[in-house]
Write a protein that holds these residues in place. Structure first.
Motif, PDB file in Angstrom:
ATOM      1  N   ASP A   1       0.597  -0.826   0.070  1.00 22.72           N
ATOM      2  CA  ASP A   1      -0.061  -0.185  -0.011  1.00 22.72           C
ATOM      3  C   ASP A   1       0.682   1.589   0.547  1.00 22.72           C
ATOM      4  OD1 ASP A   1      -2.273  -1.727  -0.052  1.00 22.72           O
ATOM      5  OD2 ASP A   1      -2.891  -1.428   2.044  1.00 22.72           O
ATOM      6  N   ALA A   2       2.066   1.104   0.990  1.00 21.87           N
ATOM      7  CA  ALA A   2       3.115   2.335   0.621  1.00 21.87           C
ATOM      8  C   ALA A   2       3.709   2.309  -0.585  1.00 21.87           C
ATOM      9  CB  ALA A   2       3.638   2.111   1.755  1.00 21.87           C
ATOM     10  N   PHE A   3       3.700   1.475  -1.373  1.00 27.09           N
ATOM     11  CA  PHE A   3       4.562   1.475  -2.516  1.00 27.09           C
ATOM     12  C   PHE A   3       3.804   2.061  -3.643  1.00 27.09           C
ATOM     13  CE2 PHE A   3       7.458  -1.310  -1.485  1.00 27.09           C
ATOM     14  CZ  PHE A   3       9.283  -0.551  -1.968  1.00 27.09           C
ATOM     15  N   LEU A   4       2.130   1.672  -3.232  1.00 32.53           N
ATOM     16  CA  LEU A   4       1.200   2.341  -4.364  1.00 32.53           C
ATOM     17  C   LEU A   4       0.622   3.787  -4.164  1.00 32.53           C
ATOM     18  CD1 LEU A   4      -1.068  -0.927  -4.055  1.00 32.53           C
ATOM     19  CD2 LEU A   4       0.386   0.072  -6.660  1.00 32.53           C
ATOM     20  N   ALA A   5       0.625   4.198  -2.640  1.00 28.74           N
ATOM     21  CA  ALA A   5       0.428   5.554  -2.739  1.00 28.74           C
ATOM     22  C   ALA A   5       1.614   6.197  -2.859  1.00 28.74           C
ATOM     23  CB  ALA A   5       0.058   5.683  -0.597  1.00 28.74           C
ATOM     24  N   ARG A   6       2.436   5.924  -3.082  1.00 27.46           N
ATOM     25  CA  ARG A   6       3.574   7.066  -4.057  1.00 27.46           C
ATOM     26  C   ARG A   6       3.392   6.531  -5.532  1.00 27.46           C
ATOM     27  NH1 ARG A   6       8.405   6.780   1.203  1.00 27.46           N
ATOM     28  NH2 ARG A   6       8.919   8.765  -0.081  1.00 27.46           N
TER      29      ARG A   6
ATOM     30  N   GLU B   1       7.626  -8.263  -5.473  1.00 23.12           N
ATOM     31  CA  GLU B   1       7.868  -9.032  -4.099  1.00 23.12           C
ATOM     32  C   GLU B   1       8.427  -9.649  -3.256  1.00 23.12           C
ATOM     33  OE1 GLU B   1       5.514 -11.186  -2.590  1.00 23.12           O
ATOM     34  OE2 GLU B   1       3.682  -9.874  -3.975  1.00 23.12           O
ATOM     35  N   ALA B   2      10.308  -9.603  -3.766  1.00 28.17           N
ATOM     36  CA  ALA B   2      11.399  -9.284  -3.246  1.00 28.17           C
ATOM     37  C   ALA B   2      11.480  -8.037  -2.568  1.00 28.17           C
ATOM     38  CB  ALA B   2      12.326  -9.539  -4.313  1.00 28.17           C
ATOM     39  N   ALA B   3      10.887  -6.911  -3.117  1.00 29.06           N
ATOM     40  CA  ALA B   3      11.390  -5.841  -1.882  1.00 29.06           C
ATOM     41  C   ALA B   3       9.824  -5.178  -1.254  1.00 29.06           C
ATOM     42  CB  ALA B   3      10.634  -3.991  -3.204  1.00 29.06           C
ATOM     43  N   LEU B   4       9.122  -6.207  -1.684  1.00 31.33           N
ATOM     44  CA  LEU B   4       8.012  -6.058  -0.010  1.00 31.33           C
ATOM     45  C   LEU B   4       8.716  -6.882   1.440  1.00 31.33           C
ATOM     46  CD1 LEU B   4       4.895  -6.431  -1.648  1.00 31.33           C
ATOM     47  CD2 LEU B   4       5.627  -4.561  -0.702  1.00 31.33           C
ATOM     48  N   ASP B   5       9.505  -8.719   0.661  1.00 35.12           N
ATOM     49  CA  ASP B   5       9.749  -9.014   1.522  1.00 35.12           C
ATOM     50  C   ASP B   5      11.068  -8.647   2.409  1.00 35.12           C
ATOM     51  OD1 ASP B   5       9.052 -11.641   1.956  1.00 35.12           O
ATOM     52  OD2 ASP B   5       9.385 -11.927   0.347  1.00 35.12           O
TER      53      ASP B   5
ATOM     54  N   ARG C   1      10.708   2.893   5.253  1.00 33.67           N
ATOM     55  CA  ARG C   1      11.006   1.984   4.977  1.00 33.67           C
ATOM     56  C   ARG C   1      10.980   1.925   3.782  1.00 33.67           C
ATOM     57  NH1 ARG C   1      13.197  -1.058   9.678  1.00 33.67           N
ATOM     58  NH2 ARG C   1      11.795   0.178  11.734  1.00 33.67           N
ATOM     59  N   ILE C   2      10.140   2.256   2.801  1.00 32.33           N
ATOM     60  CA  ILE C   2      10.520   1.989   1.527  1.00 32.33           C
ATOM     61  C   ILE C   2      11.391   2.918   1.182  1.00 32.33           C
ATOM     62  CG2 ILE C   2       7.514   1.143   1.154  1.00 32.33           C
ATOM     63  CD1 ILE C   2       6.749   3.911   0.136  1.00 32.33           C
ATOM     64  N   ASN C   3      11.627   4.050   1.332  1.00 36.44           N
ATOM     65  CA  ASN C   3      12.414   5.163   0.939  1.00 36.44           C
ATOM     66  C   ASN C   3      14.246   4.278   0.621  1.00 36.44           C
ATOM     67  OD1 ASN C   3      11.282   7.448   1.726  1.00 36.44           O
ATOM     68  ND2 ASN C   3      12.048   7.862   4.322  1.00 36.44           N
ATOM     69  N   TYR C   4      14.363   3.583   1.716  1.00 37.52           N
ATOM     70  CA  TYR C   4      15.716   2.785   1.071  1.00 37.52           C
ATOM     71  C   TYR C   4      15.294   2.210  -0.309  1.00 37.52           C
ATOM     72  CZ  TYR C   4      16.511   2.008   5.610  1.00 37.52           C
ATOM     73  OH  TYR C   4      17.359   2.926   7.174  1.00 37.52           O
ATOM     74  N   PHE C   5      14.386   2.161  -0.566  1.00 38.69           N
ATOM     75  CA  PHE C   5      14.348   1.514  -2.778  1.00 38.69           C
ATOM     76  C   PHE C   5      13.656   2.965  -3.597  1.00 38.69           C
ATOM     77  CE2 PHE C   5      12.681  -1.900   0.314  1.00 38.69           C
ATOM     78  CZ  PHE C   5      12.979  -2.479   0.187  1.00 38.69           C
ATOM     79  N   LEU C   6      14.029   3.704  -3.088  1.00 39.70           N
ATOM     80  CA  LEU C   6      13.872   5.418  -3.616  1.00 39.70           C
ATOM     81  C   LEU C   6      15.563   5.042  -4.364  1.00 39.70           C
ATOM     82  CD1 LEU C   6      12.129   7.699  -1.699  1.00 39.70           C
ATOM     83  CD2 LEU C   6      10.853   6.387  -3.186  1.00 39.70           C
TER      84      LEU C   6
END
Length: 405
Positions: free
Chosen positions: A357-362, A368-372, A399-404
């Motif tokens: 949801d956090a990825f989609l919101a942004r 799936e690997a990123a979610l894990d 935490r998803i900032n690490y994937f930006l």
């Protein structure tokens, strides 16, 4: 057409004449030129000429039709009447006719202004939308791992809002660990009951340590709190009051607002029966987690946990003599809380759904690997099973900032 609407509609008609070109229609509603008042119809050999005269007449007739179209559009928009003709127009439009965008924007503003008086709203107050269907749909799509909270909150709100004459305000107490969705649901309640959500003048949020930090000012806090609740109720009969970190509220503050949550005695000047109180607390979180863990160890699914079973455990926990406002106030003693809403601890797959949801919101792509990877960043307890996220989903969006990139 109801008689009570006629004066209002006449006032709107004047506005529409301004929109469609005031001074264009004659005293009998027919299109007339400014020269006709004094000279009458222009003869064929007059200075204008028959061809030019007929062109002007056609133009003015179009403006008259435009005014009528504006009126039909507004009647459909505001009172939901005479809409069949408009639907037919859209499917089979007249040649050369479209409702001008500028005029349509004016009508949107005009209808919004008229609706601000509550004349065209089902609730009688256009600040209040009470969209329970949308609320339930969004809970199902966005709140993860909380079947009990969904069930209790939707049912409680639906029954309360459907009641023509409730005897008392609705009081819900949310309990569970941090990050399990208590604030999320409270804000969702506000956004689906009120047009402006948390910004509505009908909604008040109180955070214990922010609004009432010092015990030496308790008398001042009590007076201010009662005043703010009374003023909100005078402005908006269906008001929503949210108390975050409720376990840190001093018991005297809870007792100060007790009269606003009790059965209505008709003695006060303000009718508070339509108000809603939400208390958000971490109290009882350990008991809720113990029950969830016991079910897991017994090989039973968390969906088998019933509200009745958890509510009994919660009541006993909250009545324990401890330094919390619930135990020392009259909320429990006088049964003023209608429903205790348990929020269960979140498991690994729930955290992954929060990450999605956090990825989609942004607007960010994910795998799936990123979610894990996001889920593995969280701390899970107890030590042996590592079953529940200690923070729920509270820090997932960071935490998803690490994937930006």
């Amino acid at each position: 057409m109801g008689q009570g609407r006629l004066p209002a509609r006449l006032g709107l008609a004047l506005c529409l004449l301004l929109l469609g070109g005031s001074g264009v229609l004659g005293s009998h509603g027919t299109a007339r030129g400014p020269w006709e008042e004094e000279q009458g119809p222009v003869a064929e050999g007059g200075p204008w000429g028959r061809a030019k005269y007929e062109a002007v007449r056609k133009h003015l007739g179009a403006v008259s039709a435009l005014s009528k179209q504006y009126w039909r559009y507004l009647v459909c928009k505001v009172w939901q009447e005479d809409c069949e003709e408009e639907k037919e127009e859209k499917s089979h439009p007249r040649p050369g006719w479209t409702l001008p965008l500028v005029g349509q924007n004016y009508l949107e503003i005009l209808s919004a202004w008229y609706c601000s008086f509550g004349k065209c709203c089902e609730t009688g107050d256009c600040r209040i939308v009470n969209n329970i269907t949308g609320f339930e749909a969004d809970l199902n799509g966005q709140l993860h791992g909380q079947h009990l909270a969904k069930e209790v909150v939707v049912r409680a709100l639906h029954e309360f809002l459907q009641s023509p004459r409730p005897q008392k305000p609705l009081v819900l107490s949310f309990h569970g660990w941090s990050g399990t969705g208590k604030n999320f649901v409270a804000r969702m309640v506000a956004s689906h009951l009120y047009r402006d959500g948390m910004k509505s003048e009908c909604v008040r949020l109180f955070i214990s340590l922010f609004h009432f930090p010092h015990h030496k000012y308790l008398d001042l806090y009590k007076a201010q709190l009662k005043k703010q609740i009374s003023e909100t109720l005078q402005v908006c009969k269906q008001s929503l009051f949210i108390f975050d970190e409720a376990e840190k509220l001093h018991f005297s503050l809870l007792d100060a607002i007790k009269p606003f949550m009790a059965h209505y005695d008709n003695k006060g000047q303000v009718d508070y029966r339509r108000s809603i109180f939400l208390f958000l607390s971490n109290l009882g979180g350990n008991i809720i987690n113990e029950v969830a863990l016991d079910f897991w160890r017994a090989g039973r699914g968390r969906e088998e946990i019933s509200v009745e079973f958890l509510e009994q455990r919660l009541r006993l926990e909250l009545q324990e003599p401890a330094e919390n406002g619930y135990a020392r106030s009259h909320l429990l003693k006088e049964n003023l809380i209608d429903f205790f809403v348990p929020f269960l601890p979140l498991e690994y797959h729930h955290v992954k759904l929060c990450a999605r949801d956090a990825f989609l919101a942004r607007g960010l792509p994910y795998t799936e690997a990123a979610l894990d990877e996001v889920a593995r960043m969280m701390v899970f307890v107890p030590k042996e099973e590592k079953l529940f996220s200690a923070q729920g989903c509270k820090s997932v969006s960071q935490r998803i900032n690490y994937f930006l990139p």
